[in-house]
Design an enzyme around this catalytic site. Structure first.
Site, mmCIF file in Angstrom:
data_model
loop_
_atom_site.group_PDB
_atom_site.id
_atom_site.type_symbol
_atom_site.label_atom_id
_atom_site.label_comp_id
_atom_site.label_asym_id
_atom_site.label_seq_id
_atom_site.Cartn_x
_atom_site.Cartn_y
_atom_site.Cartn_z
ATOM 1 N N CYS A 156 34.683 25.635 38.223
ATOM 2 C CA CYS A 156 34.886 24.601 37.199
ATOM 3 C C CYS A 156 34.812 25.176 35.782
ATOM 4 O O CYS A 156 35.618 24.841 34.928
ATOM 5 C CB CYS A 156 33.848 23.498 37.351
ATOM 6 N N HIS A 157 33.807 26.022 35.538
ATOM 7 C CA HIS A 157 33.611 26.536 34.185
ATOM 8 C C HIS A 157 33.397 28.045 34.151
ATOM 9 O O HIS A 157 33.105 28.607 33.104
ATOM 10 C CB HIS A 157 32.442 25.821 33.515
ATOM 11 N N GLY A 158 33.495 28.708 35.303
ATOM 12 C CA GLY A 158 33.461 30.166 35.331
ATOM 13 C C GLY A 158 32.098 30.819 35.374
ATOM 14 O O GLY A 158 31.978 31.996 35.049
#
Length: 177
Positions: free
Chosen positions: A141-143
């Site tokens: 989702c956000h790394g």
């Protein structure tokens, strides 16, 4: 006056009235406690909530290098049987520059077993296992990238994956919670 001559000055014998006052007070206190008990008892958690407070996991079915995801308190928990290489990598990374510094030995009870709450500490996503450049967990989702000990290595997550309270019941069984 003859009866009062044998008593010490300022003392009186207990009377029947004193007994009735003490007995009535005790009876009232017991009655109040009995009336309040149902209200106090209803504040205890219900049986379905208590059932969710802990879960047992059979480790004998998890081969070296495999993970099992179980549900505990509505959250995924990753139980990983780590390989020798994963343990060595995690211990080697104890000296790395970590956002949330924790040694691997502080995160596990037995080096071969890693137990983590599978919720990314950034926004609560569920990371994917055995992914990312540190071969731990990766949150697409956000790394956020976690290593083989569940420690945050890259990305926006501020903290390591949480380690829940768990106990080894036997060599092949744990209780989470």
């Amino acid at each position: 006056m003859a009866g009062t001559a044998t008593q010490k000055a300022g003392t009186t014998e207990p009377t029947r009235r004193d007994f009735i006052v003490v007995a009535a007070g005790a009876f009232g206190a017991v009655g109040a406690a009995a009336a309040l008990w149902p209200f106090i008892d209803q504040m205890n958690p219900s049986e379905d909530v208590l059932a969710l407070s802990s879960t047992e996991v059979d480790l004998s079915q998890i081969e070296v290098g495999q993970s099992l995801t179980v549900l505990w308190r509505g959250k995924p928990v990753f139980v990983r049987h780590r390989t020798k290489a994963e343990i060595e990598a995690a211990e080697k990374d104890d000296n790395a520059d970590l956002k949330d510094p924790q040694r691997d030995e502080d995160r596990v009870q037995k080096p071969e077993w890693l137990v983590l709450v599978g919720v990314c500490t950034h926004l609560g996503c569920v990371p994917l296992g055995e992914q990312g450049e540190y071969h731990g967990w990766f949150c697409p989702c956000h790394g956020s990238v976690y290593d083989t000990s569940g420690r945050i290595r890259k990305g926006p997550a501020p903290k390591n994956l949480a380690v829940p309270q768990y106990t080894f019941l036997t060599d092949t069984r744990i209780r989470i919670g």
